[in-house]
Design a protein around this motif. Structure first.
Motif, PDB file in Angstrom:
ATOM      1  N   VAL A 178      41.512   9.320  26.090  1.00 48.66           N
ATOM      2  CA  VAL A 178      42.309   9.986  27.129  1.00 48.66           C
ATOM      3  C   VAL A 178      43.665  10.461  26.599  1.00 48.66           C
ATOM      4  CG1 VAL A 178      43.373   9.707  29.389  1.00 48.66           C
ATOM      5  CG2 VAL A 178      41.100   8.796  28.968  1.00 48.66           C
ATOM      6  N   PRO A 179      44.458   9.614  25.925  1.00 49.24           N
ATOM      7  CA  PRO A 179      45.763  10.124  25.478  1.00 49.24           C
ATOM      8  C   PRO A 179      45.653  11.249  24.459  1.00 49.24           C
ATOM      9  CG  PRO A 179      45.441   7.854  24.773  1.00 49.24           C
ATOM     10  CD  PRO A 179      44.324   8.169  25.674  1.00 49.24           C
ATOM     11  N   THR A 180      44.676  11.148  23.533  1.00 41.00           N
ATOM     12  CA  THR A 180      44.555  12.213  22.544  1.00 41.00           C
ATOM     13  C   THR A 180      44.168  13.528  23.211  1.00 41.00           C
ATOM     14  OG1 THR A 180      43.760  10.518  21.027  1.00 41.00           O
ATOM     15  CG2 THR A 180      43.540  12.784  20.322  1.00 41.00           C
ATOM     16  N   ALA A 181      43.202  13.450  24.144  1.00 36.05           N
ATOM     17  CA  ALA A 181      42.782  14.658  24.842  1.00 36.05           C
ATOM     18  C   ALA A 181      43.928  15.230  25.675  1.00 36.05           C
ATOM     19  CB  ALA A 181      41.579  14.353  25.730  1.00 36.05           C
ATOM     20  N   LEU A 182      44.696  14.342  26.264  1.00 32.97           N
ATOM     21  CA  LEU A 182      45.809  14.795  27.100  1.00 32.97           C
ATOM     22  C   LEU A 182      46.893  15.466  26.245  1.00 32.97           C
ATOM     23  CD1 LEU A 182      46.059  14.465  30.135  1.00 32.97           C
ATOM     24  CD2 LEU A 182      47.653  12.617  29.738  1.00 32.97           C
ATOM     25  N   GLY A 183      47.168  14.880  25.083  1.00 33.22           N
ATOM     26  CA  GLY A 183      48.145  15.476  24.176  1.00 33.22           C
ATOM     27  C   GLY A 183      47.699  16.854  23.718  1.00 33.22           C
ATOM     28  N   ALA A 184      46.431  16.932  23.304  1.00 37.16           N
ATOM     29  CA  ALA A 184      45.906  18.229  22.867  1.00 37.16           C
ATOM     30  C   ALA A 184      45.975  19.228  24.023  1.00 37.16           C
ATOM     31  CB  ALA A 184      44.468  18.067  22.382  1.00 37.16           C
ATOM     32  N   GLY A 185      45.657  18.745  25.241  1.00 31.64           N
ATOM     33  CA  GLY A 185      45.695  19.624  26.409  1.00 31.64           C
ATOM     34  C   GLY A 185      47.086  20.147  26.674  1.00 31.64           C
ATOM     35  N   LEU A 186      48.074  19.270  26.543  1.00 32.36           N
ATOM     36  CA  LEU A 186      49.461  19.694  26.771  1.00 32.36           C
ATOM     37  C   LEU A 186      49.850  20.788  25.793  1.00 32.36           C
ATOM     38  CD1 LEU A 186      52.306  19.315  27.982  1.00 32.36           C
ATOM     39  CD2 LEU A 186      52.721  17.610  26.210  1.00 32.36           C
ATOM     40  N   TRP A 187      49.499  20.576  24.526  1.00 36.41           N
ATOM     41  CA  TRP A 187      49.864  21.552  23.498  1.00 36.41           C
ATOM     42  C   TRP A 187      49.153  22.887  23.751  1.00 36.41           C
ATOM     43  CZ3 TRP A 187      47.446  24.109  19.360  1.00 36.41           C
ATOM     44  CH2 TRP A 187      48.322  24.672  18.420  1.00 36.41           C
ATOM     45  N   LEU A 188      47.862  22.803  24.149  1.00 35.64           N
ATOM     46  CA  LEU A 188      47.102  24.031  24.412  1.00 35.64           C
ATOM     47  C   LEU A 188      47.715  24.801  25.582  1.00 35.64           C
ATOM     48  CD1 LEU A 188      43.394  22.842  24.052  1.00 35.64           C
ATOM     49  CD2 LEU A 188      44.666  24.328  22.517  1.00 35.64           C
ATOM     50  N   LEU A 189      48.089  24.063  26.636  1.00 36.15           N
ATOM     51  CA  LEU A 189      48.670  24.736  27.803  1.00 36.15           C
ATOM     52  C   LEU A 189      50.003  25.395  27.437  1.00 36.15           C
ATOM     53  CD1 LEU A 189      48.004  22.326  30.798  1.00 36.15           C
ATOM     54  CD2 LEU A 189      46.769  24.380  30.148  1.00 36.15           C
ATOM     55  N   ALA A 190      50.786  24.698  26.587  1.00 34.01           N
ATOM     56  CA  ALA A 190      52.082  25.252  26.203  1.00 34.01           C
ATOM     57  C   ALA A 190      51.886  26.478  25.311  1.00 34.01           C
ATOM     58  CB  ALA A 190      52.900  24.180  25.478  1.00 34.01           C
ATOM     59  N   ARG A 191      51.043  26.339  24.304  1.00 35.40           N
ATOM     60  CA  ARG A 191      50.818  27.426  23.361  1.00 35.40           C
ATOM     61  C   ARG A 191      50.191  28.639  24.054  1.00 35.40           C
ATOM     62  NH1 ARG A 191      50.154  27.847  17.795  1.00 35.40           N
ATOM     63  NH2 ARG A 191      51.963  26.948  16.774  1.00 35.40           N
ATOM     64  N   LEU A 192      49.117  28.399  24.812  1.00 38.22           N
ATOM     65  CA  LEU A 192      48.395  29.520  25.420  1.00 38.22           C
ATOM     66  C   LEU A 192      49.191  30.134  26.561  1.00 38.22           C
ATOM     67  CD1 LEU A 192      44.819  27.995  25.352  1.00 38.22           C
ATOM     68  CD2 LEU A 192      45.594  29.961  24.044  1.00 38.22           C
ATOM     69  N   GLY A 193      50.026  29.324  27.210  1.00 35.30           N
ATOM     70  CA  GLY A 193      50.861  29.861  28.277  1.00 35.30           C
ATOM     71  C   GLY A 193      52.176  30.418  27.745  1.00 35.30           C
ATOM     72  N   ARG A 194      52.393  30.268  26.448  1.00 32.81           N
ATOM     73  CA  ARG A 194      53.621  30.713  25.769  1.00 32.81           C
ATOM     74  C   ARG A 194      54.855  30.201  26.498  1.00 32.81           C
ATOM     75  NH1 ARG A 194      54.660  35.924  25.250  1.00 32.81           N
ATOM     76  NH2 ARG A 194      53.029  36.797  26.532  1.00 32.81           N
ATOM     77  N   ILE A 195      54.881  28.903  26.695  1.00 39.95           N
ATOM     78  CA  ILE A 195      56.021  28.296  27.365  1.00 39.95           C
ATOM     79  C   ILE A 195      56.245  26.912  26.772  1.00 39.95           C
ATOM     80  CG2 ILE A 195      54.589  27.328  29.195  1.00 39.95           C
ATOM     81  CD1 ILE A 195      56.934  27.685  31.064  1.00 39.95           C
ATOM     82  N   LYS A 196      57.500  26.486  26.772  1.00 44.16           N
ATOM     83  CA  LYS A 196      57.791  25.139  26.280  1.00 44.16           C
ATOM     84  C   LYS A 196      57.245  24.108  27.260  1.00 44.16           C
ATOM     85  CE  LYS A 196      62.310  25.740  25.584  1.00 44.16           C
ATOM     86  NZ  LYS A 196      63.650  25.293  25.204  1.00 44.16           N
ATOM     87  N   ALA A 197      56.873  22.945  26.731  1.00 44.49           N
ATOM     88  CA  ALA A 197      56.391  21.874  27.597  1.00 44.49           C
ATOM     89  C   ALA A 197      57.491  21.494  28.574  1.00 44.49           C
ATOM     90  CB  ALA A 197      55.981  20.668  26.765  1.00 44.49           C
ATOM     91  N   MET A 198      57.115  21.358  29.842  1.00 45.55           N
ATOM     92  CA  MET A 198      58.101  21.002  30.865  1.00 45.55           C
ATOM     93  C   MET A 198      58.423  19.515  30.767  1.00 45.55           C
ATOM     94  SD  MET A 198      58.903  23.320  33.202  1.00 45.55           S
ATOM     95  CE  MET A 198      58.542  25.039  33.287  1.00 45.55           C
TER      96      MET A 198
END
Lengths: 209, 474
Positions: free
Chosen positions: B76-96
């Motif tokens: 769960v944490p690894t998938a969540l971390g990867a998900g956060l990075w993907l959302l930030a990168r693909l959304g072109r926005i810094k992590a909130m």
């Protein structure tokens, strides 16, 4: 084939893109073939979401078929119950309490119903009854029971069977007597009263076994 | 051990740094510990007396500890971390709000630790994949919500309005986890339902976790890493959408064994759904081959792409195996044997873990600014890949054999059990490789994180040293 392009992110890396290639038709065909067989398989074995159906049984009728049936006469008594509802319950009520206000005696706690031999009941149902009758210590004098049995549709054999069925239900349900009245016996009793015309009276019935 | 420096991480990668260090770093530690418990559990098949003196390492505690640490500690944490990075990168926005995500990540690890302590002291709930005791579940749920609120904020404030398939998968995985985890904890641990419904809920949770959540969380990474590293666009938007919908729909019906003592419709419905899962599996095959196949691709020697590709193929294989095993003719043989375990392990180690390794090896150098030596990644791959096959395949073969023997009234049960030990022995060999791989992974992740801090420290030191003469001069 259209290609979506996306802007590079701040790092200079280009993010992946996706093309709009269509799904192969065979994949859709496979999905629907599997859905068809899946639904068929479910229909066959699934018991249609009924919580009572466990493997290896497949449906509720399937379950009923495998239930042990200890009473061979159940159908005959059920037939009698149906006839009772249609012909007798108008006065005697479904619950057998009768309608004393109209002179109709009850069937529950009735010595006539509890009587061991069924002959009197067969006679009574066949030709009806008039005059006073004592049931459970109370005299009923104001009503007349019609010849319900004779007026049932069918030939003599069918009438006898139907009367036997009604008598079986009444004796079993209100009199708690085991067994059933055989149609042959009803036919014999009816043959014995062939020459009697009109309603019976309580005294007539007392002469029978 | 030479660290080549990548171009300095951009603002997006920098914003993900502290939460991802917390998530990936802790998860790598839990994975190594989980493998240790897995080995301890496997040892009881070979020499039951060996660890019998220590209650913590008996099968009834080591096995749940393994499962708990693998899913909640590592997955769960690894998938969540990867998900956060993907959302930030693909959304072109810094992590909130990365600070709060980091707090959530640390709270999550505390929850995992509390759960582990609960399990090894005999407080396990007894439901497969949900062994953690109630109090640990509450901590995990709060930590998850704390992290995912900011994950969702990162998504909804994105600068790039167009969506890439990975984003759907990440978001669906997040919501799916909240849904199934809270439902299962509520119905099994808070207000336990009674009787046969309990087994049904537990199986429903396991089915959703293994057949929906793992594919959703893993494929988000696959669909990002494959096209990016093979330099080609993802083959088809519609196929990705098709996989997304069918996995979510059919996968959520799976889970009930067809011979389970449940009303017939449950098992029948589940086995039908397992057969239907063949369709998304084949669609995934097309997508992977068309995206990353082709003659111009370099052969796989154990790079990041190999992790992702191998993972995707193992998901396909595991799904096909599950579909075959769902057929009543096969289920009569394989159900409640080692076969099921083999299929699940293939899914966990062959697909899920490998895919997440790909994500971490792709992401972590980018946020730490340090390149990892390909030799280190390759070493991990050549331990984890054969390890996962050697772990799962013998159990699959042995399970069929075991099922046939169990169905044969002439074979005594003792003999069946004894014959299965051979397969378990080979499988333990695979588990050993996986455990070694987990240690290499821990070393790799640890090195990447530490090298970042070392560089930071060195810069501070040089700054401090550069400052000193000035101070002296003044």
């Amino acid at each position: 084939m259209k290609t979506e392009t996306s802007q590079p992110t701040g790092t200079g890396e280009i993010e992946p893109t996706v093309t709009m290639t269509a799904i192969p038709v065979w994949l859709m065909a496979l999905l629907f073939v599997l859905l068809f067989f899946g639904a068929w398989y479910f229909d066959l074995y699934g018991g249609w979401f009924d919580a009572r159906v466990y493997a290896p049984y497949r449906s509720v009728p399937d379950l009923a078929r495998y239930q042990p049936n200890s009473d061979p006469d159940a159908n005959f008594v059920a037939f009698g119950k149906k006839l009772y509802s249609e012909n007798c319950a108008v006065c005697h009520m479904e619950t057998g309490v009768g309608n004393p206000a109209n002179g109709c005696p009850p069937l529950i706690d009735s010595e006539w119903v509890h009587h061991e031999a069924p002959d009197r009941m067969i006679m009574l149902i066949s030709r009806g009854l008039t005059g006073p009758i004592t049931v459970n210590g109370k005299v009923y004098n104001t009503g007349t029971m019609l010849a319900v049995g004779d007026s049932l549709p069918g030939d003599e054999k069918e009438k006898s069977a139907k009367i036997a069925a009604i008598a079986s239900y009444v004796r079993r349900h209100f009199g708690e007597l085991p067994g059933v009245v055989k149609p042959d016996h009803a036919e014999a009793v009816r043959a014995g009263i062939k020459d009697h015309s009109g309603y019976f009276t309580a005294e007539d019935l007392m002469k029978a076994p | 051990m030479t660290a080549t420096t990548l171009p300095s991480p951009g603002p997006i990668d920098r914003s993900c740094r502290s939460p991802l260090f917390a998530l990936f770093g802790g998860a790598a530690g839990w994975l190594a510990l989980s493998s240790a418990f897995g080995l301890a559990a496997a040892m009881t098949f070979h020499n039951p007396a060996l660890l019998a003196g220590c209650s913590v390492l008996t099968f009834g505690r080591a096995y749940p500890a393994w499962a708990h640490l693998f899913i909640y500690g590592f997955g769960v944490p690894t998938a969540l971390g990867a998900g956060l990075w993907l959302l930030a990168r693909l959304g072109r926005i810094k992590a909130m709000n990365p600070a709060l995500i980091t707090v959530g990540a640390k709270l999550w690890h505390v929850g995992v630790l509390v759960g582990l302590l609960g399990i090894v002291t005999g407080d396990s709930s007894g439901f497969e994949w949900l062994e953690l005791p109630r109090y640990a579940a509450v901590i995990l749920f709060l930590a998850f919500m704390l992290m995912t609120v900011w994950l969702f904020m990162t998504f909804s404030w994105r600068a790039e309005p167009r969506l890439y398939p990975s984003q759907w998968f990440v978001l669906a995985a997040v919501f799916w986890f909240i849904w199934i985890f809270s439902t299962a904890v509520f119905l099994l641990q808070m207000h336990p339902v009674r009787g046969v419904v309990q087994a049904a809920v537990a199986w429903w949770f396991a089915g959703n976790l293994l057949n929906v959540w793992l594919p959703l969380a893993g494929l988000a990474v696959t669909f990002y890493v494959l096209p990016k590293l093979s330099g080609k666009p993802l083959h088809s938007y519609y196929l990705a959408l098709f996989i997304f919908v069918t996995v979510a729909l059919f996968g959520s019906w799976t889970g009930m064994p067809v011979q389970a003592p449940l009303p017939a419709w449950m098992g029948i419905f589940s086995s039908t759904a397992a057969a239907l899962m063949v369709v998304p599996a084949l669609a995934l095959g097309i997508l992977v081959v068309k995206t990353s196949g082709g003659g111009d691709q370099p052969p796989c020697f154990g790079g990041v792409l190999c992790f992702a590709k191998f993972g995707a193929f193992m998901l396909i294989l595991a799904t096909l195996l599950a579909a075959v095993a769902a057929c009543p003719v096969m289920a009569r043989v394989t159900e409640f044997t080692w076969f099921t375990e083999g299929q699940v392990l293939l899914r966990l180690y062959g697909f899920f873990a490998m895919t997440l390794f790909a994500a971490v090896y792709h992401i972590l150098p980018r946020i730490s600014g340090r390149e990892i030596s390909p030799r280190r990644v390759r070493a991990h791959f050549w331990l984890a890949m054969p390890g996962s096959l050697l772990l799962a395949l013998p159990l699959l073969a042995g399970g069929v054999r075991q099922g046939l023997r169990l169905a044969d009234a002439a074979v005594p049960f003792q003999e069946t059990a004894r014959a299965a030990v051979l397969w378990v022995r080979i499988s333990t060999l695979g588990e050993t490789l996986i455990a070694l791989g987990a240690l290499v992974y821990l070393a790799n992740v640890g090195w990447l994180i530490l090298s970042h801090y070392r560089a930071l420290l060195k810069r501070e030191m040089t700054d401090a040293l550069a400052w000193q003469p000035v101070e002296v001069k003044s």
